[in-house]
Design a protein around this motif. Structure first.
Motif, short mmCIF file in Angstrom:
data_model
loop_
_atom_site.label_atom_id
_atom_site.label_comp_id
_atom_site.label_asym_id
_atom_site.label_seq_id
_atom_site.Cartn_x
_atom_site.Cartn_y
_atom_site.Cartn_z
N MET A 281 36.95 32.97 10.54
CA MET A 281 37.52 34.06 11.33
C MET A 281 38.54 33.59 12.37
O MET A 281 39.29 34.39 12.91
CB MET A 281 36.39 34.83 12.03
CG MET A 281 35.63 35.73 11.07
SD MET A 281 36.64 37.13 10.54
CE MET A 281 35.61 37.80 9.24
N ASP A 282 38.56 32.29 12.69
CA ASP A 282 39.59 31.81 13.62
C ASP A 282 40.48 30.73 12.99
O ASP A 282 41.32 30.15 13.67
CB ASP A 282 38.97 31.31 14.94
CG ASP A 282 38.10 30.06 14.73
OD1 ASP A 282 37.85 29.69 13.57
OD2 ASP A 282 37.65 29.49 15.75
N GLY A 283 40.28 30.47 11.69
CA GLY A 283 41.12 29.49 11.02
C GLY A 283 40.70 28.06 11.29
O GLY A 283 41.40 27.13 10.88
N SER A 284 39.59 27.84 11.97
CA SER A 284 39.11 26.49 12.25
C SER A 284 37.73 26.29 11.63
O SER A 284 37.03 27.26 11.34
CB SER A 284 39.06 26.24 13.77
OG SER A 284 40.38 26.23 14.28
N PRO A 285 37.33 25.03 11.43
CA PRO A 285 36.10 24.75 10.70
C PRO A 285 34.83 24.86 11.55
O PRO A 285 34.89 25.07 12.76
CB PRO A 285 36.30 23.32 10.23
CG PRO A 285 37.17 22.71 11.29
CD PRO A 285 38.08 23.81 11.75
N ILE A 286 33.70 24.68 10.90
CA ILE A 286 32.38 24.67 11.54
C ILE A 286 31.69 23.36 11.15
O ILE A 286 31.56 23.05 9.95
CB ILE A 286 31.54 25.88 11.07
CG1 ILE A 286 32.21 27.19 11.47
CG2 ILE A 286 30.11 25.79 11.62
CD1 ILE A 286 31.77 28.38 10.63
N ILE A 287 31.30 22.56 12.15
CA ILE A 287 30.42 21.40 11.92
C ILE A 287 29.35 21.51 12.99
O ILE A 287 29.64 21.31 14.17
CB ILE A 287 31.13 20.05 12.07
CG1 ILE A 287 32.37 19.95 11.18
CG2 ILE A 287 30.16 18.90 11.74
CD1 ILE A 287 33.15 18.65 11.37
N ASP A 288 28.12 21.88 12.59
CA ASP A 288 27.14 22.22 13.63
C ASP A 288 25.72 22.04 13.09
O ASP A 288 25.50 21.93 11.88
CB ASP A 288 27.36 23.68 14.06
CG ASP A 288 26.78 23.97 15.44
OD1 ASP A 288 26.20 23.06 16.06
OD2 ASP A 288 26.90 25.13 15.88
N THR A 289 24.79 22.00 14.03
CA THR A 289 23.38 22.08 13.67
C THR A 289 23.06 23.55 13.38
O THR A 289 23.76 24.44 13.82
CB THR A 289 22.50 21.60 14.83
OG1 THR A 289 22.78 22.43 15.96
CG2 THR A 289 22.78 20.16 15.18
N GLY A 290 21.96 23.78 12.64
CA GLY A 290 21.54 25.15 12.40
C GLY A 290 22.37 25.84 11.35
O GLY A 290 22.99 25.18 10.55
N PRO A 291 22.35 27.16 11.34
CA PRO A 291 21.74 28.05 12.33
C PRO A 291 20.22 28.20 12.19
O PRO A 291 19.62 28.92 12.98
CB PRO A 291 22.45 29.38 12.06
CG PRO A 291 22.89 29.31 10.65
CD PRO A 291 23.13 27.88 10.34
#
Lengths: 418, 88
Positions: A344-354
């Motif tokens: 939705m913002d053109g940038s990636p996701i690298i995260d714990t979870g959800p």
């Protein structure tokens, strides 16, 4: 386990002939349980496993791939590496990736054909010059390199562009000399071999069909080759993230779209680096085999088809003709499509979870290849320490809830416009 | 890709502009859970692999908004209706 590559070894293998050819990694069968299961045997998943073993000493890891490694987007991209982003959440990450590219081949002991032949973004107006000057300054502040070229500087690099009769005259360009290309398949193979040498199991033809749960916690995966338990389950399946998220009843800020790429018949050396058009979406480079590799916009509507339509083919070719009319009689050899996670913002996701026990690497839009080393490095850190590294602290999933989005183009929550 | 516009007939997809998922609904801003509901409305999508209900605008035709049902795995268009009349 394959031996370390060296010049002497290559000469000896050449004399021995085809019998010297050995698999570069084991085709492992899945064990019942691992410390970490990485879902997705593309560049990002394999790099994640490699850095888990190398940087964090976690080698009881399996990479699960539903087909064979590198058969998704890792084998479908246009092989460009660069770190020419603007925003603080992005640029330090991509520059870290560029520095990893620069040391990758020595680190992996594998020829990934990293070629820093330069990335040139053209501008065609005063406003675009200002925007690129700002971008170049942001790059330099983050430790990257950037040069603002005037028209004559561009002409010296790329004399074949249409300088004289173009509807949108070329006024100059932003050049990143350290940018360039890498051999996408070799990157996958190098990470696969490197991970395998450190004890990681690479399990192919193993599709994840469900998840093992204990309450909220994710405790493993159901696959076409049986259930596999894991303390940590990490998803690196950009393009198909929502399909796996659906199995966990998760809705994500992601739409799947199709991005096409093209290659022409082979030519003698013509285009020195990567060139992007500023008044339409068209970019081009030349492969070592001689074909022009080029692309443009995504199709613009949700798709899981891995197959584009004619309007985008025409649009990309119009962009190419506007930039360099000399390609008018060049024949197109192949076109193909890959699925990309448009966030939705053109940038990636690298995260714990959800969810507890789950880790997410997703939303690479159409820029995942250049990020491969840093994506794996940061994802491995996030999995091993249960917290993001400073480099991916901006890529958390909750930024969409809090509003701390990283929107390079400033178009808002409209994935097909990023 | 051809889209069967209820007013104009079967037309090339190039005449249309894509917006996205037609199943999301603007929440009530006065509701107590409005912040969470707006996050879901703005950001979260089912993104199905299969039939997808989506808004297309026929800008080069009748200039009406349509709800088109399309299979995202094959691009086959399964139907189209005017947005208001489709209840969306």
């Amino acid at each position: 386990m394959s031996a370390r590559f060296s010049l002497l070894g290559l000469v000896a293998d050449a004399l021995r002939g085809p019998s010297a050819l050995k698999p570069h990694w084991r085709d492992a069968a899945p064990k019942p349980a691992y410390d970490v299961v990485v879902v997705g045997g593309g560049g990002h998943g394999l790099a994640t496993a490699y850095y888990l073993a190398k940087e964090h000493g976690i080698a009881n890891v399996a990479v699960l791939e539903k087909a064979h490694v590198g058969s998704g987007n890792a084998g479908r991209n246009t092989t460009i590496i660069r770190s020419n982003y603007l925003l603080p959440g992005n640029e330090p990450f991509y520059e870290a990736s560029m520095k990893l590219w620069e040391g990758l081949e020595q680190d992996l002991n594998y020829n990934a054909m990293v070629s820093q032949r330069g990335v040139l973004n053209l501008f065609h107006s005063d406003a675009q010059r200002d925007a690129y000057a700002r971008r170049g300054n942001a790059m330099i502040l983050a430790g990257a390199d950037a040069e603002l070229l005037d028209r004559d500087g561009v002409r010296a690099l790329a004399p074949f562009l249409d300088f004289d009769t173009a509807r949108f005259p070329i006024k100059g360009g932003l050049l990143q000399r350290r940018g360039g290309t890498a051999r996408h398949d070799a990157v996958v193979w190098g990470y696969a071999r490197g991970a395998d040498r450190r004890g990681v199991d690479i399990v192919q033809k193993c599709e994840v069909t469900g998840f093992l749960r204990e309450g909220e916690r994710v405790t493993g995966v159901e696959t076409t080759r049986g259930p596999i338990r894991a303390q940590k389950v990490a998803l690196a399946v950009a393009g198909s993230t929502s399909r796996l998220a659906r199995l966990l009843d998760l809705r994500l800020p992601i739409e799947s779209h199709c991005l096409q790429a093209f290659v022409s018949e082979g030519l003698k050396p013509l285009i020195p680096g990567v060139v992007t058009f500023g008044m339409g979406h068209f970019y081009v480079s030349q492969s070592d085999k001689g074909g022009l590799v080029f692309g443009g916009d995504i199709e613009g509507y949700n798709s899981y088809a891995q197959r584009g339509n004619l309007p985008v083919v025409a649009d990309v070719c119009e962009g190419g003709m506007a930039l360099m009319p000399m390609i008018g009689r060049l024949r197109m050899l192949r076109a193909w499509g890959g699925l990309v996670d448009m966030s939705m913002d053109g940038s990636p996701i690298i995260d714990t979870g959800p969810l507890p026990g789950l880790y997410l690497n997703a939303g690479w839009n159409y820029g995942g290849f250049k990020a491969t080393p840093a994506s794996g490095w940061c994802f491995a850190h996030t999995i091993a320490t249960d917290a993001p590294h400073a480099l991916n602290a901006g890529f958390r999933l909750d930024r969409f809830r809090t509003g701390a989005v990283i929107d390079e183009k400033g178009v808002g929550a409209q994935p097909n416009l990023h | 890709m051809l889209i069967p516009c209820p007013y104009c007939g079967v037309r090339d997809a190039r005449e249309f502009t894509y917006l996205g998922d037609a199943t999301v609904r603007r929440p009530d801003p006065a509701a107590p859970d409005a912040a969470e509901a707006f996050h879901a409305y703005v950001n979260l999508r089912d993104n199905p692999a299969g039939p997808h209900s989506e808004h297309w605008y026929h800008g080069a035709g009748c200039r009406r908004w349509l709800v088109v049902t399309r299979d995202t795995r094959t691009h086959a268009v399964l139907g189209a209706a005017f947005a208001g009349e489709a209840g969306a």
